[in-house]
Design a protein around this motif. Sequence first.
Motif, short mmCIF file in Angstrom:
data_model
loop_
_atom_site.label_atom_id
_atom_site.label_comp_id
_atom_site.label_asym_id
_atom_site.label_seq_id
_atom_site.Cartn_x
_atom_site.Cartn_y
_atom_site.Cartn_z
N VAL A 58 74.03 16.04 16.93
CA VAL A 58 73.82 17.04 15.88
C VAL A 58 72.43 16.86 15.27
CG1 VAL A 58 76.25 17.30 15.25
CG2 VAL A 58 74.87 15.56 14.11
N ALA A 59 71.94 17.93 14.68
CA ALA A 59 70.71 17.89 13.88
C ALA A 59 71.13 18.12 12.44
CB ALA A 59 69.73 18.96 14.34
N LEU A 60 70.68 17.25 11.56
CA LEU A 60 71.08 17.31 10.16
C LEU A 60 69.89 17.55 9.23
CD1 LEU A 60 73.46 14.17 10.03
CD2 LEU A 60 74.13 16.57 10.35
N ASP A 61 70.11 18.43 8.27
CA ASP A 61 69.19 18.61 7.15
C ASP A 61 69.93 18.07 5.94
OD1 ASP A 61 67.40 19.32 5.21
OD2 ASP A 61 67.46 21.49 5.61
N GLY A 62 69.69 16.80 5.62
CA GLY A 62 70.52 16.13 4.63
C GLY A 62 71.90 15.92 5.24
N ASP A 63 72.92 16.49 4.59
CA ASP A 63 74.28 16.40 5.12
C ASP A 63 74.70 17.67 5.85
OD1 ASP A 63 74.69 13.84 4.06
OD2 ASP A 63 75.34 14.65 2.13
N LYS A 64 73.79 18.62 5.93
CA LYS A 64 74.10 19.92 6.54
C LYS A 64 73.82 19.91 8.03
CE LYS A 64 72.87 24.84 6.25
NZ LYS A 64 71.93 25.82 5.64
N VAL A 65 74.84 20.29 8.83
CA VAL A 65 74.66 20.42 10.28
C VAL A 65 73.95 21.75 10.55
CG1 VAL A 65 75.82 20.65 12.50
CG2 VAL A 65 76.74 19.07 10.79
N ILE A 66 72.74 21.67 11.12
CA ILE A 66 71.98 22.90 11.35
C ILE A 66 71.74 23.16 12.84
CG2 ILE A 66 70.93 22.99 9.06
CD1 ILE A 66 68.91 21.71 12.00
N ALA A 67 72.17 22.22 13.68
CA ALA A 67 72.05 22.41 15.13
C ALA A 67 72.91 21.35 15.82
CB ALA A 67 70.59 22.29 15.58
N ALA A 68 73.22 21.63 17.09
CA ALA A 68 74.07 20.68 17.82
C ALA A 68 73.96 20.94 19.31
CB ALA A 68 75.53 20.82 17.38
N THR A 69 74.38 19.95 20.08
CA THR A 69 74.53 20.12 21.51
C THR A 69 75.74 19.32 21.98
OG1 THR A 69 73.43 20.02 23.68
CG2 THR A 69 73.01 18.19 22.17
N SER A 70 76.46 19.88 22.95
CA SER A 70 77.65 19.25 23.51
C SER A 70 77.50 19.17 25.02
CB SER A 70 78.90 20.08 23.18
OG SER A 70 79.02 20.30 21.80
N SER A 71 78.06 18.12 25.63
CA SER A 71 77.95 17.99 27.08
C SER A 71 79.06 17.13 27.65
CB SER A 71 76.58 17.41 27.46
OG SER A 71 76.42 16.11 26.92
#
Length: 214
Positions: A58-71
């Motif tokens: 995941v990509a976090l801005d503080g505690d906010k998930v703003i992007a992700a990748t799954s595989s």
Amino acid sequence: MYKETLSSGIIIVPMQQEHAEQLEALQRIVFPNLAEEELLHADQYKKHVELFPEGQFVALDGDKVIAATSSIRYHFNLNDNEHHTFFEIMGGGWFTTHEPNGEWLYGMDVSVHPDYRSKGIARALYRARQYTCKQLGLKGQMTVGMLNGYAAVSDQMNIDEYYKKVKNHELFDPTVSVQEKVGFEIVGLMKDYLNDPTCGNAGAVIVLDAGKAI
């Protein structure tokens, strides 16, 4: 634990189960045209982390998930792009298709919130996946990139023609051409891959060798 801090302050870290609810909400924002059964849901994200934690970021801005990748890990033959649908390959969203000894990292998705695009976040997520490939001794990453630019020209050509023009760099696709810039190579067309008219229900099979730097 893997961690990359971008110049913007965004951090890339392994996905945790507590991110699940935010991840489901992000799916609905990033993929508004996907069929409901092709969207990933909170309970499924929790299962992904349990099954294959090394493949989820995941990509976090503080505690906010703003992007992700799954595989998942997957046995993939470059010379035989056996047809499958997105729903099939993701095990209906549960990643039961994960092959613990698979030699390729099959990327299910990369999702970046619209407010955070063009900041190098997707590239950073691919970089995290590349780290996993090297750590596990995999051949590299592969995925089926959605041909999202097709909708704009669907009245002028069929999906086969569009794919060839993108592959030959005669047309720029907002998803697959960007993935090429990251380092992916287009190796095939997967028709009837998912239910999204934006991409003519098709995607380009793309691969990225584990030895390539991103």
